[in-house]
Design a protein around this motif. Structure first.
Motif, PDB file in Angstrom:
ATOM      1  N   VAL A  22     -18.734 -17.004 -18.410  1.00  0.00           N
ATOM      2  CA  VAL A  22     -18.233 -17.246 -20.064  1.00  0.00           C
ATOM      3  C   VAL A  22     -19.416 -18.358 -20.437  1.00  0.00           C
ATOM      4  O   VAL A  22     -19.599 -18.724 -20.456  1.00  0.00           O
ATOM      5  CB  VAL A  22     -16.880 -18.891 -20.042  1.00  0.00           C
ATOM      6  CG1 VAL A  22     -16.648 -19.132 -21.256  1.00  0.00           C
ATOM      7  CG2 VAL A  22     -15.475 -18.337 -19.271  1.00  0.00           C
ATOM      8  N   ASN A  45     -20.811 -19.807 -24.214  1.00  0.00           N
ATOM      9  CA  ASN A  45     -20.003 -20.766 -25.373  1.00  0.00           C
ATOM     10  C   ASN A  45     -21.102 -21.227 -25.695  1.00  0.00           C
ATOM     11  O   ASN A  45     -22.195 -21.634 -25.618  1.00  0.00           O
ATOM     12  CB  ASN A  45     -18.883 -21.352 -25.129  1.00  0.00           C
ATOM     13  CG  ASN A  45     -19.577 -22.324 -23.599  1.00  0.00           C
ATOM     14  OD1 ASN A  45     -19.923 -23.594 -24.399  1.00  0.00           O
ATOM     15  ND2 ASN A  45     -19.888 -21.907 -22.892  1.00  0.00           N
ATOM     16  N   TYR A  91     -15.775 -23.338 -31.728  1.00  0.00           N
ATOM     17  CA  TYR A  91     -16.673 -21.973 -30.522  1.00  0.00           C
ATOM     18  C   TYR A  91     -17.022 -20.739 -30.668  1.00  0.00           C
ATOM     19  O   TYR A  91     -15.955 -20.388 -31.183  1.00  0.00           O
ATOM     20  CB  TYR A  91     -16.529 -22.397 -28.909  1.00  0.00           C
ATOM     21  CG  TYR A  91     -17.036 -23.946 -28.187  1.00  0.00           C
ATOM     22  CD1 TYR A  91     -18.076 -24.059 -27.563  1.00  0.00           C
ATOM     23  CD2 TYR A  91     -15.767 -24.736 -28.645  1.00  0.00           C
ATOM     24  CE1 TYR A  91     -18.249 -25.429 -27.109  1.00  0.00           C
ATOM     25  CE2 TYR A  91     -15.580 -25.644 -28.154  1.00  0.00           C
ATOM     26  CZ  TYR A  91     -17.086 -26.149 -27.750  1.00  0.00           C
ATOM     27  OH  TYR A  91     -17.954 -28.055 -26.790  1.00  0.00           O
ATOM     28  N   THR A  92     -17.726 -19.793 -30.386  1.00  0.00           N
ATOM     29  CA  THR A  92     -18.328 -18.492 -29.901  1.00  0.00           C
ATOM     30  C   THR A  92     -18.665 -18.837 -28.252  1.00  0.00           C
ATOM     31  O   THR A  92     -19.003 -18.899 -27.958  1.00  0.00           O
ATOM     32  CB  THR A  92     -18.896 -18.084 -31.153  1.00  0.00           C
ATOM     33  OG1 THR A  92     -18.864 -18.738 -32.364  1.00  0.00           O
ATOM     34  CG2 THR A  92     -19.322 -16.547 -31.074  1.00  0.00           C
ATOM     35  N   VAL A  93     -17.323 -17.773 -28.386  1.00  0.00           N
ATOM     36  CA  VAL A  93     -17.218 -16.905 -27.067  1.00  0.00           C
ATOM     37  C   VAL A  93     -17.220 -15.541 -26.387  1.00  0.00           C
ATOM     38  O   VAL A  93     -17.198 -15.215 -27.496  1.00  0.00           O
ATOM     39  CB  VAL A  93     -15.676 -18.060 -26.226  1.00  0.00           C
ATOM     40  CG1 VAL A  93     -15.342 -17.990 -25.183  1.00  0.00           C
ATOM     41  CG2 VAL A  93     -16.368 -19.194 -26.732  1.00  0.00           C
ATOM     42  N   LEU A  98      -8.162 -17.951 -23.853  1.00  0.00           N
ATOM     43  CA  LEU A  98      -9.255 -18.099 -25.373  1.00  0.00           C
ATOM     44  C   LEU A  98      -8.959 -18.024 -26.367  1.00  0.00           C
ATOM     45  O   LEU A  98      -9.251 -18.391 -27.378  1.00  0.00           O
ATOM     46  CB  LEU A  98     -10.640 -17.978 -24.846  1.00  0.00           C
ATOM     47  CG  LEU A  98     -11.254 -18.964 -23.226  1.00  0.00           C
ATOM     48  CD1 LEU A  98     -12.790 -18.079 -23.020  1.00  0.00           C
ATOM     49  CD2 LEU A  98     -11.161 -20.480 -24.513  1.00  0.00           C
ATOM     50  N   VAL A 112     -11.858 -22.047 -30.192  1.00  0.00           N
ATOM     51  CA  VAL A 112     -12.556 -20.524 -30.195  1.00  0.00           C
ATOM     52  C   VAL A 112     -12.311 -20.247 -31.775  1.00  0.00           C
ATOM     53  O   VAL A 112     -11.444 -19.659 -32.153  1.00  0.00           O
ATOM     54  CB  VAL A 112     -11.844 -19.916 -29.314  1.00  0.00           C
ATOM     55  CG1 VAL A 112     -12.514 -18.649 -29.802  1.00  0.00           C
ATOM     56  CG2 VAL A 112     -12.369 -20.775 -27.803  1.00  0.00           C
ATOM     57  N   LEU A 128     -12.606 -27.136 -24.681  1.00  0.00           N
ATOM     58  CA  LEU A 128     -13.085 -25.458 -24.637  1.00  0.00           C
ATOM     59  C   LEU A 128     -11.572 -25.113 -23.898  1.00  0.00           C
ATOM     60  O   LEU A 128     -11.406 -23.566 -23.738  1.00  0.00           O
ATOM     61  CB  LEU A 128     -14.335 -25.170 -24.283  1.00  0.00           C
ATOM     62  CG  LEU A 128     -14.401 -23.333 -24.763  1.00  0.00           C
ATOM     63  CD1 LEU A 128     -14.464 -22.785 -25.685  1.00  0.00           C
ATOM     64  CD2 LEU A 128     -15.784 -23.182 -24.123  1.00  0.00           C
TER      65      LEU A 128
END
Length: 172
Positions: free
Chosen positions: A50, A52, A62-64, A125, A131, A169
């Motif tokens: 993952v 993040n 977050y960008t994941v 997520l 997210v 997260l």
């Protein structure tokens, strides 16, 4: 759901950048110098990861990206070298200063299990308020396989352990 006596998953957190990617296998070996099994499960067996990137300083969004691989160092280097030329999400990951990556291993991981773990992580997520962007949207749902009966119990362990690393997260 049946209960299983499963070993705890291994979760290794690292910075996500070109420098650490080139040394990923060595860093894992250094961390688990006394535990050859953990080292091997993270460097020589299928893993899920993952990536993040906190969008703001408070780490409230977050960008994941979630992926799976049979060679975490090679795949990480590929994401940092070739993928930014073709994809904006990996260009942004490469050029961000605060990106990290969780590498997840387990003795029962095989290709089918890691694809299912990857899918479930993306499903979970996608519902997490923190997210903002989830970049891998492919679905590789698997049918029955050798250890598929352990999937739910193992995923619960993974999610809870990730949550101990980052409650925002990976919320309970």
């Amino acid at each position: 759901m049946p209960t299983f006596d499963l070993k705890e998953p291994i979760i290794y957190k690292t910075d996500y950048n070109v420098e650490t990617a080139g040394q990923l296998d060595n860093k894992i070996r250094e961390k688990y110098v006394q535990d050859q099994e953990k080292r091997m499960l993270l460097t020589e067996y299928p893993t899920v990861y993952v990536i993040n990137d906190p969008i703001d300083k408070k780490e409230s969004q977050y960008t994941v990206y979630v992926g799976e691989t049979n060679d975490i160092q090679r795949r990480t280097l590929q994401h940092l070298d070739a993928d930014p030329k073709k994809r904006d999400d990996f260009f942004n990951f490469k050029n961000s200063k605060n990106v990290s990556m969780y590498v997840i291993g387990h003795e029962h991981f095989n290709k089918s299990m890691t694809l299912d773990i990857e899918n479930r992580l993306m499903q979970y997520l996608s519902s997490v308020p923190a997210v903002k962007h989830l970049n891998n949207r492919r679905h590789n749902d698997q049918n029955k396989y050798y250890d598929s009966t352990e999937f739910d119990a193992l995923f619960d362990q993974i999610w809870k352990k990730l949550g101990r690393n980052n409650k925002r997260l990976f919320p309970a």
